[in-house]
Design a protein around this motif. Structure first.
Motif, PDB file in Angstrom:
ATOM      1  N   ASP A 225      53.770  91.651  74.527  1.00  0.00           N
ATOM      2  CA  ASP A 225      51.977  91.934  73.974  1.00  0.00           C
ATOM      3  C   ASP A 225      51.404  90.453  72.966  1.00  0.00           C
ATOM      4  N   ARG A 226      50.087  90.686  73.364  1.00  0.00           N
ATOM      5  CA  ARG A 226      49.523  90.038  71.922  1.00  0.00           C
ATOM      6  C   ARG A 226      49.280  90.679  70.808  1.00  0.00           C
ATOM      7  N   SER A 227      49.502  92.357  70.100  1.00  0.00           N
ATOM      8  CA  SER A 227      49.658  92.668  69.631  1.00  0.00           C
ATOM      9  C   SER A 227      50.446  92.789  68.674  1.00  0.00           C
ATOM     10  N   SER A 228      51.715  92.608  69.629  1.00  0.00           N
ATOM     11  CA  SER A 228      53.930  92.064  69.431  1.00  0.00           C
ATOM     12  C   SER A 228      53.335  90.771  68.613  1.00  0.00           C
ATOM     13  N   GLN A 229      52.411  89.680  69.296  1.00  0.00           N
ATOM     14  CA  GLN A 229      52.630  88.340  69.016  1.00  0.00           C
ATOM     15  C   GLN A 229      52.511  88.690  67.480  1.00  0.00           C
ATOM     16  N   ILE A 230      50.479  89.039  67.215  1.00  0.00           N
ATOM     17  CA  ILE A 230      49.672  89.123  66.018  1.00  0.00           C
ATOM     18  C   ILE A 230      50.789  89.608  64.927  1.00  0.00           C
ATOM     19  N   ILE A 231      51.621  90.482  65.139  1.00  0.00           N
ATOM     20  CA  ILE A 231      52.433  91.646  63.952  1.00  0.00           C
ATOM     21  C   ILE A 231      53.352  90.170  64.033  1.00  0.00           C
TER      22      ILE A 231
ATOM     23  N   THR B 143      53.599  87.144  63.956  1.00  0.00           N
ATOM     24  CA  THR B 143      53.196  85.869  63.569  1.00  0.00           C
ATOM     25  C   THR B 143      52.824  86.491  61.695  1.00  0.00           C
ATOM     26  N   SER B 144      52.600  87.032  61.884  1.00  0.00           N
ATOM     27  CA  SER B 144      52.420  87.714  60.935  1.00  0.00           C
ATOM     28  C   SER B 144      53.686  87.413  59.810  1.00  0.00           C
ATOM     29  N   TRP B 145      54.824  88.640  60.963  1.00  0.00           N
ATOM     30  CA  TRP B 145      55.927  88.705  59.855  1.00  0.00           C
ATOM     31  C   TRP B 145      56.386  87.747  59.364  1.00  0.00           C
ATOM     32  N   ILE B 146      56.405  86.298  59.896  1.00  0.00           N
ATOM     33  CA  ILE B 146      56.788  84.368  59.920  1.00  0.00           C
ATOM     34  C   ILE B 146      55.918  83.969  58.551  1.00  0.00           C
ATOM     35  N   GLY B 147      54.669  84.835  58.128  1.00  0.00           N
ATOM     36  CA  GLY B 147      53.714  84.273  57.246  1.00  0.00           C
ATOM     37  C   GLY B 147      54.504  85.366  56.254  1.00  0.00           C
ATOM     38  N   ILE B 148      54.468  86.313  56.053  1.00  0.00           N
ATOM     39  CA  ILE B 148      55.539  86.967  55.526  1.00  0.00           C
ATOM     40  C   ILE B 148      56.468  86.909  54.426  1.00  0.00           C
ATOM     41  N   ALA B 149      57.583  86.399  55.852  1.00  0.00           N
ATOM     42  CA  ALA B 149      58.554  85.515  54.991  1.00  0.00           C
ATOM     43  C   ALA B 149      58.509  84.492  54.584  1.00  0.00           C
ATOM     44  N   ALA B 150      57.618  83.147  55.071  1.00  0.00           N
ATOM     45  CA  ALA B 150      57.116  82.197  54.134  1.00  0.00           C
ATOM     46  C   ALA B 150      56.816  82.135  53.153  1.00  0.00           C
ATOM     47  N   ASN B 151      56.386  83.094  52.517  1.00  0.00           N
ATOM     48  CA  ASN B 151      55.393  83.495  51.271  1.00  0.00           C
ATOM     49  C   ASN B 151      56.827  83.872  49.912  1.00  0.00           C
ATOM     50  N   VAL B 152      56.978  85.127  50.742  1.00  0.00           N
ATOM     51  CA  VAL B 152      58.303  85.108  49.938  1.00  0.00           C
ATOM     52  C   VAL B 152      59.326  84.519  50.018  1.00  0.00           C
ATOM     53  N   LEU B 153      59.690  83.641  50.347  1.00  0.00           N
ATOM     54  CA  LEU B 153      60.692  82.432  50.338  1.00  0.00           C
ATOM     55  C   LEU B 153      60.512  81.490  49.224  1.00  0.00           C
ATOM     56  N   LEU B 154      59.118  81.149  49.650  1.00  0.00           N
ATOM     57  CA  LEU B 154      58.130  79.991  49.155  1.00  0.00           C
ATOM     58  C   LEU B 154      58.047  80.444  47.198  1.00  0.00           C
TER      59      LEU B 154
ATOM     60  N   CYS C  58      46.810  78.263  64.855  1.00  0.00           N
ATOM     61  CA  CYS C  58      46.719  78.215  66.308  1.00  0.00           C
ATOM     62  C   CYS C  58      47.440  79.689  67.037  1.00  0.00           C
ATOM     63  N   LYS C  59      48.345  80.320  66.295  1.00  0.00           N
ATOM     64  CA  LYS C  59      48.632  81.371  67.239  1.00  0.00           C
ATOM     65  C   LYS C  59      46.580  82.717  66.902  1.00  0.00           C
ATOM     66  N   GLY C  60      46.444  82.124  65.758  1.00  0.00           N
ATOM     67  CA  GLY C  60      45.219  83.381  65.795  1.00  0.00           C
ATOM     68  C   GLY C  60      44.241  82.636  67.285  1.00  0.00           C
ATOM     69  N   GLU C  61      44.067  81.768  67.240  1.00  0.00           N
ATOM     70  CA  GLU C  61      43.206  81.068  68.474  1.00  0.00           C
ATOM     71  C   GLU C  61      43.426  81.380  69.126  1.00  0.00           C
ATOM     72  N   GLN C  62      44.728  81.169  69.466  1.00  0.00           N
ATOM     73  CA  GLN C  62      45.412  81.199  70.731  1.00  0.00           C
ATOM     74  C   GLN C  62      45.549  83.465  71.578  1.00  0.00           C
TER      75      GLN C  62
END
Length: 367
Positions: free
Chosen positions: A2-8, A10-21, A135-139
């Motif tokens: 569902d929409r909420s699960s996709q938002i969460i 995507t946000s976890w991907i953002g957190i993971a990318a920032n932590v790895l960087l 892009c995920k946000g717009e989608q």
């Protein structure tokens, strides 16, 4: 998913990318004994904050409705988007102040091979991450994700501008660091204001899009027995909860049982296709050859002839109650409803001198 699960997610991907960087920068900073790179790693950890805010906001918005909040908590998403937009706006203002300082007091940047590698990696990661999240946000129609993705993209653009200005300084000994930074900061500030405006407008209540308005009118008009669709109003209680109302014209010969069935079918279709909890009201059209039908035609034509009137509907005439009522939608340029009502009432009163006349001014809530 569902929409909420996709938002969460995507946000976890953002957190993971920032932590790895951040981990990459911290490791390089420690090996190169660079305090600047280590501090930049800490900055990347703070960048993950927007994703954390998005997750928290999305989780809270999923809380079930209660007695005090019967429409649920969907609008919390807009508050999380506002917080992220403020973060972006603050970053833009801070960057602008620092850039202006550099214009008046330029400093020659010092880059080593190690720092250049870190900068290039950071730019690539932030560009990919920002574009993906936006892009995920717009989608998913998530203002919070759009703001979070934009935040990452702006980080990449600022870093890229710093790198470009450093190259120009080394090649031609011309300092553009402050000027480029100020220009980009202005763009970020403008974008931050626009990001802030979107969720605020949703909370205040925006007009219904022309596309959705036309679609609803088209679908409802296709039901047998419907002879017009009016007074469409929608209230947004979050991306997943819309509550609205509209009126339809039906012949006055239609039975209450048939009207009940018709309005029920319309409500069910609106929910199935658009997720709208729709209340359907009814206006009766006078049919046949009688005084009511004749008067209806005269009143509607008289009012429709006014250049300031966009639409006339909701005609009601009752000899028993000694009253005549009709709804009008004036042009948006009309601001004095009272004067318009007095003018129209006087005009219609000549058609029914012995009856009470009520002119109801409606307003258009769509684009």
């Amino acid at each position: 998913m569902d929409r909420s699960s996709q938002i969460i997610r995507t946000s976890w991907i953002g957190i993971a990318a920032n932590v790895l960087l951040a981990g990459f920068k911290a490791t390089v900073g420690i090996l190169a004994n660079s305090v600047a790179i280590i501090m930049d790693a800490v900055n990347n950890l703070s960048d993950a904050l927007s994703s954390v805010i998005t997750i928290v906001g999305t989780k809270l918005s999923q809380r079930p409705a209660d007695r005090k909040h019967p429409f649920g908590f969907g609008r919390i998403e807009y508050f999380s988007a506002i917080i992220i937009a403020i973060i972006v706006l603050s970053a833009g203002i801070t960057s602008f102040i620092e850039s202006v300082k550099k214009i008046f007091d330029p400093t020659e940047p010092e880059y080593t091979t190690v720092t250049l590698v870190v900068i290039v990696v950071a730019i690539v990661v932030k560009l990919i991450l920002g574009q993906y999240v936006k892009c995920k946000g717009e989608q998913l129609k998530s203002d919070a994700l759009i703001a979070s993705g934009s935040d990452a993209l702006f980080d990449a653009v600022i870093t890229l501008a710093t790198l470009v200005s450093a190259g120009i300084m080394l090649l031609w000994n011309v300092s553009l660091d402050g000027i480029l930074g100020a220009l980009i900061s202005v763009v970020i500030i403008k974008a931050g204001i626009e990001m802030l405006a979107s969720p605020i407008n949703e909370l205040l209540g925006t007009s219904i899009s022309a596309e959705l308005t036309h679609q609803i009118h088209k679908e409802v008009s296709e039901f047998e027995g419907v002879h017009g669709v009016f007074d469409l109003i929608l209230h947004n209680y979050g991306p997943d909860v819309k509550i609205g109302s509209l009126h339809i014209n039906v012949n006055d010969t239609m039975s209450a049982h048939d009207i009940h069935g018709l309005t029920r079918k319309i409500s069910m279709q609106m929910f199935e296709r658009h997720g709208i909890i729709m209340t359907v009201g009814v206006y009766a059209i006078a049919t046949g050859e009688n005084k009511r039908a004749e008067l209806q035609t005269k009143v509607m034509q008289t009012l429709a002839a006014h250049k300031d009137i966009v639409q006339v509907h909701g005609f009601y005439y009752s000899e028993k109650d000694n009253m005549l009522s009709v709804d009008v939608i004036p042009d948006i340029s009309v601001h004095d409803d009272a004067t318009l009502i007095n003018q129209l009432t006087t005009e219609i009163q000549t058609l029914v001198p012995d009856m009470q006349v009520f002119i109801v001014v409606d307003h258009n809530y769509t684009e």
